[in-house]
Design an enzyme around this catalytic site. Structure first.
Site, PDB file in Angstrom:
ATOM      1  N   THR A  26       0.848  -1.193   0.000  1.00 11.38           N
ATOM      2  CA  THR A  26       0.000   0.000   0.000  1.00 11.38           C
ATOM      3  C   THR A  26       0.882   1.241   0.000  1.00 11.38           C
ATOM      4  OG1 THR A  26      -1.850  -1.103   1.070  1.00 11.38           O
ATOM      5  CG2 THR A  26      -1.697   1.267   1.402  1.00 11.38           C
ATOM      6  N   HIS A 175      -7.362 -10.993  -1.727  1.00 10.52           N
ATOM      7  CA  HIS A 175      -6.750 -10.612  -0.444  1.00 10.52           C
ATOM      8  C   HIS A 175      -7.621 -11.141   0.700  1.00 10.52           C
ATOM      9  CE1 HIS A 175      -4.842  -8.465   2.698  1.00 10.52           C
ATOM     10  NE2 HIS A 175      -4.713  -7.278   2.150  1.00 10.52           N
ATOM     11  N   ASN A 178      -4.417 -10.277   6.651  1.00 13.91           N
ATOM     12  CA  ASN A 178      -4.096  -9.022   7.352  1.00 13.91           C
ATOM     13  C   ASN A 178      -5.260  -8.288   8.001  1.00 13.91           C
ATOM     14  OD1 ASN A 178      -1.533  -9.641   6.508  1.00 13.91           O
ATOM     15  ND2 ASN A 178      -1.526  -8.225   4.783  1.00 13.91           N
ATOM     16  N   TYR A 180      -8.426  -7.800   6.990  1.00 17.08           N
ATOM     17  CA  TYR A 180      -9.441  -7.120   6.178  1.00 17.08           C
ATOM     18  C   TYR A 180     -10.667  -8.040   6.000  1.00 17.08           C
ATOM     19  CZ  TYR A 180      -5.708  -3.802   5.986  1.00 17.08           C
ATOM     20  OH  TYR A 180      -4.729  -2.916   6.382  1.00 17.08           O
ATOM     21  N   ASN A 235      -4.227  -5.282  12.839  1.00 15.57           N
ATOM     22  CA  ASN A 235      -5.647  -4.925  12.741  1.00 15.57           C
ATOM     23  C   ASN A 235      -6.498  -5.629  13.789  1.00 15.57           C
ATOM     24  OD1 ASN A 235      -5.600  -2.940  10.747  1.00 15.57           O
ATOM     25  ND2 ASN A 235      -5.629  -4.447   9.085  1.00 15.57           N
TER      26      ASN A 235
HETATM   27  C1  PHB Z   1      -1.453  -1.130   5.412  1.00 12.09           C
HETATM   28  O1  PHB Z   1      -1.810  -0.125   4.789  1.00 12.09           O
HETATM   29  O2  PHB Z   1      -0.820  -1.051   6.464  1.00 12.09           O
HETATM   30  C2  PHB Z   1      -1.776  -2.443   4.872  1.00 12.09           C
HETATM   31  C3  PHB Z   1      -2.581  -2.563   3.772  1.00 12.09           C
HETATM   32  C4  PHB Z   1      -2.875  -3.823   3.269  1.00 12.09           C
HETATM   33  C5  PHB Z   1      -2.371  -4.924   3.892  1.00 12.09           C
HETATM   34  C6  PHB Z   1      -1.561  -4.808   4.986  1.00 12.09           C
HETATM   35  C7  PHB Z   1      -1.270  -3.562   5.480  1.00 12.09           C
HETATM   36  O3  PHB Z   1      -2.657  -6.138   3.460  1.00 12.09           O
END
Ligand code: PHB
Length: 357
Positions: A26, A175, A178, A180, A235
């Protein structure tokens, strides 16, 4: 012949010239309306010597956004912007897949249409703060998705996958890592539903499997990969039995004959505490190519490939600072150090101005 990072490999029908993969990163530098711009073309083009580029995580819908200045993959303008990137990477002999993203609860009303609440499997507020255009703001309690809304979410993934193929990508990566949306459904710290999408491991995996099925129908199984992060606490994530959950996920994903499974083998952004996890065991549950990620260098990457623990290795931070990472690894040249202050947002500084050899 033993394989190493510099040997070719096929991930489904995507033929890679080497096994050094650029991890999704990102960077918060897209233009207005989530449209990739010239600076983004330059950034990806500079890194086309990777065996495969996985793009930065890219929202599949307006409700999938959770940070400023993300590119999207759900409007014609965005597709046209991405097309310039895939053309540039292909002209340099590279391969590139788009990472399909919905952030779920990791967002804020100020980033969403009509200031809506973020959506999630359950109405559980994450600890921490959202990055917004106004700076860091406490997360809010998200709204639990209704059962009747789930087909719409699956449809958004399928539509975004179609947009990605229209934009000329070699494939897509779902995805599911992490913390999400899809990961929020998988892990029981965030999924307290008592409908067919919550409770048992089978139920919590259902959304990912439905999304995978829908995306595979659009792009073909040989052009679709999935990314997971079984123990990543980032997260505010946790699960009561990650090994059982993700072994099941790997078994279930095997039925699709995917291009690859991409695994974040620890905690991102400096780690955090997590349970022990057997990634070699996980790998045995998946029938296709395995991409290992997190904290590898040239030596440990080569060892993972030589031992058969991975088919390819994804590098994140090293690719931020070294557009020619493949060449540097090849000749054991020193690496540029990445400047963390320019990771998220800004201009060409720390984005397209790292020197090549
Ligand atoms: C982040 O912006 O920190 C981020 C975004 C997507 C990911 C992991 C971290 O999969």
């Amino acid at each position: 012949m033993t394989s190493d990072l510099f040997s070719p490999v096929s991930l489904g029908s995507i033929n890679l010239k080497n096994r050094i993969i650029m991890a999704p990163l990102t960077r918060n530098r897209a233009g207005e309306h989530g449209v990739p711009q010239d600076i983004n073309v330059k950034y990806y083009e500079q890194r086309a010597s990777a065996g495969l580029i996985v793009t930065e995580a890219t929202p599949i819908s307006a409700m999938g956004h959770g940070y400023p200045a993300l590119p999207g993959i759900y409007t014609e303008e965005q597709v046209a912007g991405w097309k310039k990137i895939t053309d540039a990477v292909h002209a340099k002999g590279g391969k590139i897949v788009l990472q399909l993203w919905h952030v779920g609860r990791i967002s804020h009303p100020s980033l969403l249409p009509n200031n809506e609440l973020p959506v999630a499997p359950s109405a559980i507020k994450p600890a921490g703060q959202a990055f917004t255009y106004q700076g860091l703001v406490d997360y809010v309690t998200p709204r639990a998705l209704g059962l009747e809304e789930i087909p719409g979410i699956v449809g958004e993934y399928a539509y975004a996958a179609k947009c990605a193929m229209d934009a000329g990508f070699d494939g897509v990566e779902i995805h599911a890592a992490n913390g999400y949306l899809l990961d929020q459904f998988l892990r029981d710290g965030t999924n307290k539903r008592n409908d067919p999408y919550g409770g048992s491991i089978e139920n919590r995996s259902r959304l990912l499997l439905e999304v995978t099925s829908a995306v595979v129908d659009v792009v073909g199984s040989d052009k679709a990969g999935v990314r997971i992060s079984p123990v990543n606490p980032f997260n505010d994530m946790k699960d009561s039995n990650p090994q059982a959950l993700f072994n099941y996920v790997a078994d279930a994903l095997s039925k699709f004959n995917l291009a690859y499974l991409h695994v974040v083998e620890g905690g991102i952004h400096g780690g955090g505490d997590f349970e022990p996890f057997d990634f070699v065991a996980l790998r045995k549950h998946f029938n296709g190519p395995y991409i290992a990620n997190l904290g590898y260098d040239k030596t440990t990457g080569n060892t993972a490939i030589a031992k058969g623990d991975a088919d390819a290795v994804a590098y994140g931070v090293p690719f931020i600072a070294n557009p020619d990472l493949v060449q540097r690894y090849k000749i054991d040249a020193p690496l540029n150090q990445a400047d963390e202050s320019t990771f998220y947002g800004g201009t060409e500084k720390g984005y397209t101005d790292y020197p090549t050899l």
